[in-house]
Design a protein around this motif. Sequence first.
Motif, PDB file in Angstrom:
ATOM      1  N   UNK A   1      -3.669  -9.062  -1.644  1.00 35.13           N
ATOM      2  CA  UNK A   1      -3.941  -7.901  -1.049  1.00 35.13           C
ATOM      3  C   UNK A   1      -5.263  -7.524  -0.743  1.00 35.13           C
ATOM      4  N   UNK A   2      -6.188  -7.681  -1.576  1.00 34.42           N
ATOM      5  CA  UNK A   2      -7.826  -7.533  -1.016  1.00 34.42           C
ATOM      6  C   UNK A   2      -8.180  -8.563  -0.031  1.00 34.42           C
ATOM      7  N   UNK A   3      -7.769  -9.599  -0.131  1.00 34.15           N
ATOM      8  CA  UNK A   3      -7.955 -10.700   0.763  1.00 34.15           C
ATOM      9  C   UNK A   3      -7.376 -10.553   2.277  1.00 34.15           C
ATOM     10  N   UNK A   4      -6.062  -9.797   2.082  1.00 41.08           N
ATOM     11  CA  UNK A   4      -5.483  -9.530   3.609  1.00 41.08           C
ATOM     12  C   UNK A   4      -6.277  -8.494   4.356  1.00 41.08           C
TER      13      UNK A   4
ATOM     14  N   UNK B   1     -14.056 -12.523  -9.180  1.00 41.44           N
ATOM     15  CA  UNK B   1     -13.936 -12.011 -10.583  1.00 41.44           C
ATOM     16  C   UNK B   1     -13.513 -10.535 -10.350  1.00 41.44           C
ATOM     17  N   UNK B   2     -14.239  -9.726  -9.627  1.00 43.94           N
ATOM     18  CA  UNK B   2     -14.228  -8.632  -9.207  1.00 43.94           C
ATOM     19  C   UNK B   2     -12.702  -8.062  -8.647  1.00 43.94           C
ATOM     20  N   UNK B   3     -12.416  -8.942  -7.786  1.00 39.45           N
ATOM     21  CA  UNK B   3     -11.102  -8.970  -7.051  1.00 39.45           C
ATOM     22  C   UNK B   3      -9.939  -8.962  -7.893  1.00 39.45           C
ATOM     23  N   UNK B   4      -9.993 -10.176  -8.883  1.00 39.62           N
ATOM     24  CA  UNK B   4      -8.924 -10.410  -9.663  1.00 39.62           C
ATOM     25  C   UNK B   4      -8.923  -9.156 -10.689  1.00 39.62           C
ATOM     26  N   UNK B   5      -9.996  -8.812 -11.247  1.00 37.68           N
ATOM     27  CA  UNK B   5     -10.007  -7.664 -12.107  1.00 37.68           C
ATOM     28  C   UNK B   5      -9.321  -6.483 -11.544  1.00 37.68           C
TER      29      UNK B   5
ATOM     30  N   UNK C   1      -3.442   1.103   3.708  1.00 41.77           N
ATOM     31  CA  UNK C   1      -3.420   2.109   5.238  1.00 41.77           C
ATOM     32  C   UNK C   1      -4.746   2.311   5.783  1.00 41.77           C
ATOM     33  N   UNK C   2      -5.650   1.733   4.988  1.00 46.07           N
ATOM     34  CA  UNK C   2      -7.287   2.150   5.710  1.00 46.07           C
ATOM     35  C   UNK C   2      -7.319   1.749   7.073  1.00 46.07           C
TER      36      UNK C   2
END
Length: 243
Positions: A3-6, A31-35, A59-60
Motif C-alpha cells: 500500500x505504501x509503495x503504491x 523496516x518502518x514500512x513493514x512495521x 485518498x491523499x
Amino acid sequence: MQMIKNTLKRMNVTQSEFANAIGVSRPTLDAYIDQFQKTGHIIKDEYNQIFINLFASAEISYQEFHEKLQMVVCDKKRENNINTCALDDNAEEYIYRVQKAMISDMLEGDWDEKIYYYILLTISNYKNDEIFREYARYVADLNTEWHEEITSTDKQYYSFFHKNLGSLFSRKPEFDQKEFDDFLKQKEILRKQKEERKETVRQETNKELMDKIKEIQKKYEDMGKEASKNEIIDCIVGRGMYQ
C-alpha cells in the motif's frame, strides 16, 4: 508494504528519494514500512507521525502529499542546521513547534510578513524591553493557563492593556486621526533613534578598523614592506599573516 509503495509510486517518489527526504537508510525505511502496515504504528514517534500524515489515508491527493513531504524535508533541514543539543527538552520542543507552525502557515499562502517581523522583534527584544515582554506575557496569560504566579509587574501591565485594549474583544475600533498622527510621529522618532544607533556603530567600527589598518601597515613597515590593499583585507578577515 504494497500500500505504501503504491502510494509512493502514485506520487512519483522512489523509495530511495523518500528515505532521503525523511532522513533514514533504505533498510530502515523498509523496516518502518513493514512495521506501519502490520501495526499501523511506528515505535519512534517522529517517524510514526510522518507515516500517519502521509499514508493513513489512501485518498491523499498528489498536492497534499507533496506539501506534507516538503514540510518533512524542511523539518529535517532545521534539525541539521540548528544545533539544539545544548537545550533542554522543553526549549527544543518549542523550537520544533514554532518552526512547524510557521512553515505550515507559509505553505497555506497569504502569510503576513509583518506578523513574522513582530515575532522576531519580540524574541530579539523581550529580555531588555519591558513593554515587548509584558505585552507578550499578557496575550499568553489571557489565552492559556500557566503554572506560574502573575508578578506585580505583570499585574500593572495587564491592567493597563486590558483597560486600553479590552474593548477590542467586543467591538471594532473606530479610526482616530489624532491618534494615528501620533502613531506616525512615534514611528518617525523610533526610525531616527534606530538610524542614530546604526551611525554610532558605523563610527565606532570605522575607528577600530582604521586602528587595525594602521597596526597592519606598521607591522609590514617593520619588515621593510608596504602592505597592499589585498594584504590588509586578508589580515582583517583572518586570512593574512597578522590575524
